[in-house]
Motif scaffolding. Structure first.
Motif, short mmCIF file in Angstrom:
data_model
loop_
_atom_site.label_atom_id
_atom_site.label_comp_id
_atom_site.label_asym_id
_atom_site.label_seq_id
_atom_site.Cartn_x
_atom_site.Cartn_y
_atom_site.Cartn_z
N TYR A 1 0.76 -1.26 0.07
CA TYR A 1 -0.10 0.02 -0.24
C TYR A 1 0.74 1.23 0.02
O TYR A 1 1.68 1.23 0.92
CB TYR A 1 -0.76 0.08 1.26
N VAL B 1 3.00 -5.04 2.54
CA VAL B 1 2.04 -5.79 3.24
C VAL B 1 2.12 -7.11 3.34
O VAL B 1 2.08 -7.83 4.30
CB VAL B 1 0.77 -5.01 3.19
N SER C 1 -1.37 -8.59 14.84
CA SER C 1 -2.13 -7.55 14.29
C SER C 1 -1.35 -6.74 13.21
O SER C 1 -0.21 -6.12 13.53
CB SER C 1 -2.71 -6.36 15.33
N GLY C 2 -1.74 -6.53 12.16
CA GLY C 2 -1.30 -5.69 11.15
C GLY C 2 -0.20 -6.34 10.33
O GLY C 2 0.73 -6.05 9.42
N SER C 3 0.07 -7.86 10.46
CA SER C 3 0.64 -8.58 9.96
C SER C 3 0.41 -9.07 8.32
O SER C 3 1.07 -9.63 7.51
CB SER C 3 1.17 -9.82 10.67
N GLY C 4 -0.73 -8.62 7.89
CA GLY C 4 -1.30 -8.99 6.68
C GLY C 4 -2.19 -10.08 6.53
O GLY C 4 -2.56 -10.43 5.44
N LYS C 5 -2.87 -10.55 7.84
CA LYS C 5 -3.62 -11.44 7.64
C LYS C 5 -5.04 -11.30 6.72
O LYS C 5 -5.52 -12.18 5.77
CB LYS C 5 -4.31 -11.99 8.89
N SER C 6 -5.64 -10.16 7.12
CA SER C 6 -6.94 -9.89 6.38
C SER C 6 -6.59 -9.73 4.70
O SER C 6 -7.27 -10.04 3.96
CB SER C 6 -7.58 -8.52 6.96
N THR C 7 -5.59 -9.13 4.82
CA THR C 7 -5.01 -8.84 3.27
C THR C 7 -4.93 -9.95 2.41
O THR C 7 -5.31 -10.19 1.31
CB THR C 7 -3.67 -7.93 3.35
N GLU D 1 -11.54 -13.24 11.17
CA GLU D 1 -11.62 -13.11 12.76
C GLU D 1 -13.18 -13.18 12.93
O GLU D 1 -13.68 -11.93 13.53
CB GLU D 1 -11.10 -11.59 13.22
N HIS E 1 -7.93 -15.38 16.16
CA HIS E 1 -7.01 -15.14 17.43
C HIS E 1 -7.35 -16.17 18.65
O HIS E 1 -6.83 -16.26 19.49
CB HIS E 1 -7.30 -13.75 18.17
#
Ligand SMILES: Nc1ncnc2c1ncn2[C@@H]1O[C@H](COP(=O)(O)OP(=O)(O)OP(=O)(O)O)[C@@H](O)[C@H]1O
Ligand SMILES: [Mg+2]
Lengths: 274, 362
Positions: A34, A39, A59-65, A195, A227
């Motif tokens: 991004y 990411v 958090s912020g590690s790119g899982k959702s992405t 999640e 999680h």
């Protein structure tokens, strides 16, 4: 680990409902940034048909992405993502990828269902209408068929008597179960969960997890960002650990969750299980 | 969404906790039991708000004074009012006003939806074209626009299809004057002007819908058209309707600008009459009463439309004034019959009756 299979381009599937057959997801060397900030950095992951994969990571590690690249809700800069050998966003002709028109992407997307953290149910439609919306819009079923199927799905998630309720008239756990039923309405080969329980009060988590557990047993391909370490250990065939856009470690839960090899995984688990 | 979650789980919780709190601690329980009352068993004395009473009395007095003048001041000339209220000129004017309002609303909001979608489109050509339209039509005074449309024949005596960049219309050709009548000029002027304003109102509504909704719809493979008309627009409607109703109501009265092209709508009709007989006040009252009637009907429509689009946005819809009135009469009736007023079922109850009332409202 990442072998890209050469498959002939499958022709358009017709609308006749087929018995669910799980799909294979192949993620090969995916890069995504991004505004210049990476990411995802060269993530490769092959998911077998019927496999249940849990993605863990800070958090912020790119899982959702990563999850969103699977059904092309997110485009990628490099690499490839295929579901059953098909690119969701592109068509392959020779050695070129052609970006597909939106209507084409939408059609292919229906083979992948998504359950969001915030449910994203349509608040102006009843639970039943939420579920019938897609089959009706895509002409997969007549009104009566769609309603019947939706009712069956509601019963399956334990909400047979709540079809007439609007989402705001349901508890969080019930809303998420409706969302799962909605994702199932198109008989997807792969189901993605981002999640699914983290917006829920602790006492409501169980009811949602038990629905997902049933799905895992029914032989669908599931990819779950979560999680809930305990849940991952119980249902996942494989656990994947992601950190700063890199896939650091993967393996059966009994290995990764009990004897993690990578120091970052150890650190993360120590923190989460503390 | 997350806000809703909180409220969805709390009530049940809160109740359970309160119960537990009362029974769990044993020592003060006896004490509390003595204080505990059942609200249905005793008479509850509501708080008196003396300030409200004083203020209410003042308002009633002022209004009563005004009403009294209506009967005693013969300058109002109610006879003339009655004579012209249903006169042909006035009724024709009213019909024209309504036609213009409906026409401009349909053109305005129809085009407005397209312009709003255009402005939000990813294609920069569409979004800048929509932006330019809105910029232009909000800049040009409506009066000027009407005059230009009406006199378009002066600028372009003929309109047609033919060789590009020439006035050689060899395919079709019409005289502008026959194409754009007085009425057409009024519809075009009002409608195109309205579209610019409606577009912004609609865009505002569309922006208020959570982006997760579009994402969920996209993930389900819903086609773009379904996503827009079935998912986003109905949710946007909640914030669009109050502003849209304002626009329609100002159109009713604003339609009077078409006097510049000599169309005899309601206000113009009344003016024509009082210029002839100089009974200005009663004729203005004729217009005002008609406008009030129309606006009242529109406001009622707005109420039910808002209610329709509110379904699902609150857990339980409040009863309509009609339902409330019916409930009140039933309670009074029960009192008269020496029955138990508490036995009358409340108007707001479980979600399901709300659904049925909602259906009735439509
Ligand atoms: N649209 C965007 N623009 C810029 N940065 C973004 C965007 N979306 C995500 N990011 C960044 O990408 C990184 C990965 O985001 P992602 O949502 O995948 O994390 P995550 O692992 O799902 O985290 P969480 O567990 O908190 O949900 C984060 O640093 C986030 O700030
Ligand atoms: Mg996330």
């Amino acid at each position: 680990m990442s072998i890209t299979l050469e498959r002939p381009e499958t022709t358009e599937k017709d609308a006749t409902p087929i018995a669910v057959r799980p799909g294979r997801v192949e993620i090969h060397d995916v890069w995504k940034s991004y505004a210049g900030v990476p990411v995802l950095r060269g993530v490769s992951l092959d998911i077998e048909p019927g496999e249940v994969v849990a993605i863990l990571g800070p958090s912020g590690s790119g899982k959702s992405t990563l999850l969103r690249t699977i059904n092309h809700l997110e485009t990628i800069d490099r690499g490839s993502v295929t579901v059953d050998g098909e690119f969701i966003g592109y068509a392959r002709r020779g050695d070129r990828l052609h970006e597909l028109r939106e209507s084409e992407v939408l059609k292919r997307r229906t083979s992948v269902g998504v359950v969001f953290q915030n449910f994203n149910l349509f608040p102006h439609l009843t639970a039943l209408e939420n579920i019938t919306a897609a089959p009706l819009a895509l002409r997969r079923a007549t009104k009566a068929e769609a309603r019947e199927q939706a009712q069956a799905l509601l019963e399956r998630v334990g909400l047979g008597d709540k079809g007439a309720r609007y989402p705001r008239q349901l508890s969080g756990g019930q809303q998420q179960r409706v969302a799962i039923a909605r994702a199932l309405a198109l008989d997807p080969q792969v189901l993605l969960f981002d999640e699914p329980t983290s917006a829920l009060d602790p006492e409501l988590v169980g009811e949602v997890l038990s629905v997902i557990r049933d799905l895992a047993d029914s032989g669908r391909t599931l990819v779950i960002v979560t999680h809930e370490i305990g849940f991952a250990r119980e249902v996942a065939d494989r656990v994947v650990f992601l950190d700063e856009g890199e896939l650091l470690e993967q393996g059966p839960p009994s290995e990764v969750l009990v004897n993690p090899r990578h120091p970052r995984t150890q650190e993360f688990l120590a923190k989460v299980l503390a | 969404m997350s806000v809703a979650d909180d409220t969805t789980t709390r009530p049940a919780d809160g109740g359970a906790n309160a119960e537990q709190g009362a029974t769990a601690s044993t020592a003060p329980a006896a004490n509390r039991n003595r204080d505990r009352v059942d609200l249905s068993a005793v008479k509850v004395v509501p708080t008196r708000h003396w300030f409200r009473w004083v203020f209410g009395a003042v308002v009633v007095f002022v209004v009563a004074q005004l009403i009294w003048t209506l009967f005693t001041n013969d300058k109002y000339d109610w006879g003339t009012f009655g004579q012209y209220f249903f006169s042909e000129t006035v009724v024709n004017g009213l019909v024209l006003t309504l036609q213009l309002t409906v026409g401009a609303t349909v053109i305005g909001f129809g085009l407005g939806i397209l312009l709003a979608a255009g402005r939000l489109s990813k294609s920069w050509i569409l979004s800048s074209a929509s932006w330019a339209y809105i910029w232009f039509f909000r800049s040009v005074p409506l009066v000027v626009q009407l005059v230009v449309w009406y006199n378009l024949g002066y600028l372009f005596p003929q309109i047609g299809l033919g060789t590009p960049f020439t006035y050689d219309f060899w395919i079709v050709q019409v005289d502008t004057v026959t194409l754009i009548s007085q009425m057409a000029a009024a519809f075009l002027g009002l409608g195109l002007h309205q579209a610019a304003y409606s577009a912004e109102i609609i865009r505002g509504g569309l922006l208020s819908v959570d982006s997760g909704q579009l994402e969920a719809a996209g993930a389900l493979g819903l086609p773009r058209r379904v996503r827009f008309f079935r998912i986003v627009l109905p949710q946007a409607a909640r914030s669009i309707i109050p502003n849209a109703a304002n626009e329609v109501i100002s159109l009713v009265k604003g339609a009077s600008v078409v006097f510049v092209i000599a169309l005899p709508e309601l206000f113009y009709a009344v003016q024509v009459i009082y210029n002839r007989n100089s009974r200005v006040i009663p004729l203005l009252i004729v217009a005002v009463v008609w406008y009030t009637i129309v606006v009242t009907l529109l406001s009622i429509g707005q109420y039910y439309l808002e209610r329709h689009y509110a379904k699902g946005s609150v857990r339980v819809l409040p009863p309509t004034p009609l339902q409330r009135a019916r409930h009140w009469t039933r309670v009074q009736w029960a009192r008269l019959g020496d029955g138990d007023p508490a036995a009358v079922p409340a108007t707001t109850s479980t979600p399901d009756p709300t659904r049925s009332t909602d259906r009735r409202a439509r």
